[in-house]
Design a protein around this motif. Structure first.
Motif, PDB file in Angstrom:
ATOM      1  N   UNK A 127      34.836  37.159  36.875  1.00 33.74           N
ATOM      2  CA  UNK A 127      35.982  37.796  37.517  1.00 33.74           C
ATOM      3  C   UNK A 127      37.238  37.031  37.130  1.00 33.74           C
ATOM      4  N   UNK A 128      38.298  37.750  36.788  1.00 28.66           N
ATOM      5  CA  UNK A 128      39.557  37.135  36.354  1.00 28.66           C
ATOM      6  C   UNK A 128      40.530  37.062  37.524  1.00 28.66           C
ATOM      7  N   UNK A 129      41.194  35.939  37.654  1.00 30.96           N
ATOM      8  CA  UNK A 129      42.209  35.762  38.685  1.00 30.96           C
ATOM      9  C   UNK A 129      43.442  36.576  38.302  1.00 30.96           C
ATOM     10  N   UNK A 130      43.958  37.357  39.217  1.00 35.37           N
ATOM     11  CA  UNK A 130      45.141  38.177  38.935  1.00 35.37           C
ATOM     12  C   UNK A 130      46.416  37.354  38.898  1.00 35.37           C
ATOM     13  N   UNK A 131      46.347  36.086  39.324  1.00 41.93           N
ATOM     14  CA  UNK A 131      47.541  35.231  39.350  1.00 41.93           C
ATOM     15  C   UNK A 131      47.633  34.316  38.137  1.00 41.93           C
ATOM     16  N   UNK A 132      46.520  33.654  37.793  1.00 44.32           N
ATOM     17  CA  UNK A 132      46.561  32.687  36.688  1.00 44.32           C
ATOM     18  C   UNK A 132      45.633  33.054  35.537  1.00 44.32           C
ATOM     19  N   UNK A 133      44.901  34.181  35.625  1.00 45.05           N
ATOM     20  CA  UNK A 133      44.005  34.677  34.573  1.00 45.05           C
ATOM     21  C   UNK A 133      42.783  33.797  34.335  1.00 45.05           C
ATOM     22  N   UNK A 134      42.488  32.887  35.228  1.00 43.43           N
ATOM     23  CA  UNK A 134      41.294  32.047  35.074  1.00 43.43           C
ATOM     24  C   UNK A 134      40.038  32.894  35.292  1.00 43.43           C
ATOM     25  N   UNK A 191      29.568  40.229  53.898  1.00 44.89           N
ATOM     26  CA  UNK A 191      30.646  41.048  54.462  1.00 44.89           C
ATOM     27  C   UNK A 191      31.636  40.220  55.275  1.00 44.89           C
ATOM     28  N   UNK A 192      32.928  40.430  54.995  1.00 45.72           N
ATOM     29  CA  UNK A 192      33.974  39.708  55.698  1.00 45.72           C
ATOM     30  C   UNK A 192      34.383  38.411  55.032  1.00 45.72           C
ATOM     31  N   UNK A 193      33.702  37.998  53.958  1.00 44.78           N
ATOM     32  CA  UNK A 193      34.028  36.764  53.255  1.00 44.78           C
ATOM     33  C   UNK A 193      34.884  37.050  52.029  1.00 44.78           C
ATOM     34  N   UNK A 194      35.525  36.016  51.512  1.00 48.37           N
ATOM     35  CA  UNK A 194      36.358  36.155  50.323  1.00 48.37           C
ATOM     36  C   UNK A 194      36.164  34.963  49.407  1.00 48.37           C
ATOM     37  N   UNK A 195      36.460  35.168  48.123  1.00 44.87           N
ATOM     38  CA  UNK A 195      36.354  34.120  47.110  1.00 44.87           C
ATOM     39  C   UNK A 195      37.757  33.687  46.690  1.00 44.87           C
ATOM     40  N   UNK A 196      37.940  32.370  46.520  1.00 47.63           N
ATOM     41  CA  UNK A 196      39.241  31.791  46.183  1.00 47.63           C
ATOM     42  C   UNK A 196      39.181  31.202  44.780  1.00 47.63           C
ATOM     43  N   UNK A 197      40.245  31.404  44.008  1.00 43.93           N
ATOM     44  CA  UNK A 197      40.329  30.828  42.662  1.00 43.93           C
ATOM     45  C   UNK A 197      40.392  29.306  42.755  1.00 43.93           C
ATOM     46  N   UNK A 198      39.565  28.647  41.953  1.00 38.90           N
ATOM     47  CA  UNK A 198      39.514  27.181  41.979  1.00 38.90           C
ATOM     48  C   UNK A 198      40.743  26.550  41.328  1.00 38.90           C
ATOM     49  N   UNK A 199      41.475  27.327  40.532  1.00 42.85           N
ATOM     50  CA  UNK A 199      42.646  26.779  39.846  1.00 42.85           C
ATOM     51  C   UNK A 199      43.920  26.912  40.678  1.00 42.85           C
ATOM     52  N   UNK A 200      44.172  28.102  41.251  1.00 38.07           N
ATOM     53  CA  UNK A 200      45.469  28.346  41.911  1.00 38.07           C
ATOM     54  C   UNK A 200      45.337  28.761  43.371  1.00 38.07           C
ATOM     55  N   UNK A 201      44.117  28.825  43.898  1.00 39.56           N
ATOM     56  CA  UNK A 201      43.861  29.197  45.291  1.00 39.56           C
ATOM     57  C   UNK A 201      44.232  30.640  45.605  1.00 39.56           C
ATOM     58  N   UNK A 202      44.365  31.475  44.585  1.00 40.13           N
ATOM     59  CA  UNK A 202      44.595  32.894  44.813  1.00 40.13           C
ATOM     60  C   UNK A 202      43.275  33.559  45.220  1.00 40.13           C
ATOM     61  N   UNK A 203      43.364  34.625  46.003  1.00 43.65           N
ATOM     62  CA  UNK A 203      42.169  35.344  46.429  1.00 43.65           C
ATOM     63  C   UNK A 203      41.617  36.149  45.255  1.00 43.65           C
ATOM     64  N   UNK A 204      40.364  35.886  44.894  1.00 37.12           N
ATOM     65  CA  UNK A 204      39.718  36.596  43.785  1.00 37.12           C
ATOM     66  C   UNK A 204      39.078  37.897  44.248  1.00 37.12           C
TER      67      UNK A 204
END
Length: 212
Positions: free
Chosen positions: A12-19, A28-41
């Motif tokens: 999955x690509x981060x929409x903020x930093x493209x990582x 259900x109800x959980x979310x994944x965070x980008x390890x580089x910029x902390x954006x929601x993946x």
């Protein structure tokens, strides 16, 4: 080539930093965070299909009265007039404002309706297990139209207009404005409940299984 495609489907690509990150399996109800910029993946929304279907159905019910019933009424020196959204567009055309009439039609009627209708059709199809290649193409229109809905801008314009003329004329709120507000709320909550990542994965998986 097939192995490379399968490998990409697990990323999955981060929409903020493209990582690129491994695609996680979320509860259900959980979310994944980008390890580089902390954006929601990714966000796994709870009961997305049923909630979206209910809101889309309510929005489509609000649609007809929101478009055809009077929005506001204005009374001045013994005269009174009220108009619906459709009549407002007709008046713009009659008064030589075709571009404004077209923009109002597109951004407050056509695009919001197609967006709600798309969400309704996709969720109904998933619940009934009706998967066709055209459904995937149809779902793409949701992403295309998602940024072009301007119901809130129109409602804000109505409220500002009412505030400016409240001391000059007698105003009354029509049922059309109440229905339009409900329509706006449903259109807004669709973005909250709809889970496009889940829908993409579900459609691609089911269509790939059907084509085997």
């Amino acid at each position: 080539m097939a192995e490379l495609k399968d490998a990409h489907q697990d990323l999955v690509a981060c929409t903020h930093c493209d990582a690129l990150s491994p695609k996680p399996k979320l509860a259900p109800g959980h979310k994944a965070i980008c390890s580089r910029c902390d954006n929601v993946l990714l966000v796994y929304k709870k009961d997305s299909i049923n909630r979206t279907l209910a809101i889309a159905t309510a929005g489509l019910v609000f649609f007809v009265p929101a478009m055809t019933l009077p929005i506001i009424g204005v009374g001045l020196v013994g005269l009174y007039n009220e108009a619906s959204l459709v009549e407002c567009i007709q008046d713009l055309v009659a008064n030589d404002f075709p571009v404004m009439a077209l923009c109002t039609f597109l951004f407050t009627i056509a695009i919001p309706f197609v967006r709600l209708f798309t969400a309704f059709v996709v969720t109904v199809s998933i619940k009934l297990g009706m998967y066709t290649p055209g459904l995937l193409q149809f779902f793409r229109s949701y992403h295309t139209l998602d940024k072009w809905v301007m119901l809130n801008v129109f409602l804000l314009g109505v409220i500002i207009s009412m505030y400016k003329i409240t001391d000059l004329a007698e105003l009354s709120v029509g049922l059309g404005l109440l229905a339009f507000t409900g329509y706006l709320i449903c259109s807004t909550f669709i973005s909250v409940t709809f889970d496009p990542h889940y829908v993409w994965d579900k459609l691609e998986y089911e269509l790939a299984r059907t084509n085997r």
